[in-house]
Design a protein around this motif. Structure first.
Motif, mmCIF file in Angstrom:
data_model
loop_
_atom_site.group_PDB
_atom_site.id
_atom_site.type_symbol
_atom_site.label_atom_id
_atom_site.label_comp_id
_atom_site.label_asym_id
_atom_site.label_seq_id
_atom_site.Cartn_x
_atom_site.Cartn_y
_atom_site.Cartn_z
ATOM 1 N N UNK A 49 12.386 3.496 0.772
ATOM 2 C CA UNK A 49 11.548 4.396 1.592
ATOM 3 C C UNK A 49 10.357 3.615 2.158
ATOM 4 N N UNK A 50 9.725 2.788 1.300
ATOM 5 C CA UNK A 50 8.530 2.051 1.750
ATOM 6 C C UNK A 50 8.884 1.094 2.892
ATOM 7 N N UNK A 51 10.025 0.422 2.772
ATOM 8 C CA UNK A 51 10.424 -0.514 3.839
ATOM 9 C C UNK A 51 10.687 0.232 5.145
ATOM 10 N N UNK A 52 11.311 1.406 5.011
ATOM 11 C CA UNK A 52 11.570 2.227 6.202
ATOM 12 C C UNK A 52 10.234 2.622 6.859
ATOM 13 N N UNK A 53 9.297 3.129 6.041
ATOM 14 C CA UNK A 53 8.016 3.576 6.610
ATOM 15 C C UNK A 53 7.252 2.400 7.223
ATOM 16 N N UNK A 54 7.304 1.249 6.546
ATOM 17 C CA UNK A 54 6.575 0.080 7.040
ATOM 18 C C UNK A 54 7.140 -0.391 8.392
ATOM 19 N N UNK A 55 8.405 -0.040 8.649
ATOM 20 C CA UNK A 55 9.019 -0.462 9.917
ATOM 21 C C UNK A 55 8.617 0.451 11.083
ATOM 22 N N UNK A 56 7.955 1.562 10.770
ATOM 23 C CA UNK A 56 7.577 2.511 11.833
ATOM 24 C C UNK A 56 6.235 2.068 12.434
ATOM 25 N N UNK A 57 6.295 1.366 13.557
ATOM 26 C CA UNK A 57 5.064 0.799 14.150
ATOM 27 C C UNK A 57 4.530 1.678 15.268
ATOM 28 N N UNK A 93 0.846 -1.195 0.000
ATOM 29 C CA UNK A 93 0.000 0.000 0.000
ATOM 30 C C UNK A 93 0.885 1.249 0.000
ATOM 31 N N UNK A 94 1.933 1.230 0.828
ATOM 32 C CA UNK A 94 2.830 2.401 0.922
ATOM 33 C C UNK A 94 3.549 2.625 -0.408
ATOM 34 N N UNK A 95 3.997 1.540 -1.051
ATOM 35 C CA UNK A 95 4.669 1.688 -2.352
ATOM 36 C C UNK A 95 3.739 2.351 -3.359
ATOM 37 N N UNK A 96 2.494 1.893 -3.412
ATOM 38 C CA UNK A 96 1.525 2.485 -4.343
ATOM 39 C C UNK A 96 1.309 3.954 -4.016
ATOM 40 N N UNK A 97 1.232 4.270 -2.734
ATOM 41 C CA UNK A 97 1.016 5.663 -2.328
ATOM 42 C C UNK A 97 2.157 6.557 -2.820
ATOM 43 N N UNK A 98 3.384 6.069 -2.747
ATOM 44 C CA UNK A 98 4.529 6.879 -3.184
ATOM 45 C C UNK A 98 4.477 7.095 -4.701
ATOM 46 N N UNK A 99 4.232 6.027 -5.444
ATOM 47 C CA UNK A 99 4.301 6.121 -6.915
ATOM 48 C C UNK A 99 3.054 6.786 -7.491
ATOM 49 N N UNK A 100 1.863 6.362 -7.035
ATOM 50 C CA UNK A 100 0.603 6.924 -7.561
ATOM 51 C C UNK A 100 -0.393 7.170 -6.434
ATOM 52 N N UNK A 101 -0.232 8.272 -5.709
ATOM 53 C CA UNK A 101 -1.165 8.564 -4.617
ATOM 54 C C UNK A 101 -2.613 8.619 -5.105
ATOM 55 N N UNK A 102 -2.803 8.995 -6.369
ATOM 56 C CA UNK A 102 -4.155 9.097 -6.924
ATOM 57 C C UNK A 102 -4.897 7.764 -6.936
ATOM 58 N N UNK A 103 -4.159 6.654 -6.823
ATOM 59 C CA UNK A 103 -4.803 5.343 -6.773
ATOM 60 C C UNK A 103 -5.557 5.167 -5.456
ATOM 61 N N UNK A 104 -5.154 5.920 -4.426
ATOM 62 C CA UNK A 104 -5.809 5.827 -3.118
ATOM 63 C C UNK A 104 -6.726 7.020 -2.835
#
Ligand code: HEC
Length: 118
Positions: A110-118, A67-78
């Motif tokens: 970046x996505x892996x870093x953000x996903x690690x922020x719990x 989900x985070x990867x999609x948000x970075x590349x195409x936020x408009x998808x969400x």
């Protein structure tokens, strides 16, 4: 002959080791990319950053890696661009820029870093 192959092998191992070191030294980390790619201008993590977009300090407990990867590349998808969206009880104007030209490896980092922020 065997000696020669042995030396070549050792040289190859040393070379591979050095290039692996070089790659890890020069590949930007998630936090570094978060700053250099400008995410920090709009997003706060652990008290540092902007408030145009949602606080991402605990984003990893709310959104999945893909989900985070999609948000970075195409936020408009969400989020429909320009609409008003409510995230964690706060309203935002959906103006996050897309990052279609960002190298996939940087998106992943970046996505892996953000996903690690719990
Ligand atoms: C110009 C401001 C701006 C920039 C720059 C920006 N964002 Fe956003 N971001 C937003 C806004 C506003 C939203 C709310 C939804 C939208 O606009 O798509 C958002 C939403 C998000 C979300 C979803 C948050 C949630 O709680 O669901 C993530 C993850 C995110 N951004 C990551 C990033 C990353 C990573 C970068 C840098 C590559 C970045 N943003 C750059 C403004 C920005």
């Amino acid at each position: 002959m065997i000696l020669k192959i042995g030396k070549l092998f050792i040289a190859a191992v040393i070379f591979t080791g050095i290039s692996a070191l070089a790659v890890s030294a020069f590949a930007a980390s998630g936090p570094a990319l978060f700053r250099s790619e400008g995410c920090i201008a709009c997003h706060t993590i652990d008290g540092h950053g902007g408030s145009v977009g949602p606080n991402l300090s605990h984003i990893g407990s709310q959104r999945s890696l893909s989900w985070i990867k999609t948000q970075i590349v195409t936020p408009g998808a969400h989020f429909a661009s320009g609409s008003t969206v409510t995230i964690n009880g706060k309203s935002y104007m959906a103006i996050m820029p897309n990052h279609k030209n960002m190298p996939a490896s940087d998106v992943n980092t970046i996505a892996q870093y953000l996903e690690s922020l719990k």
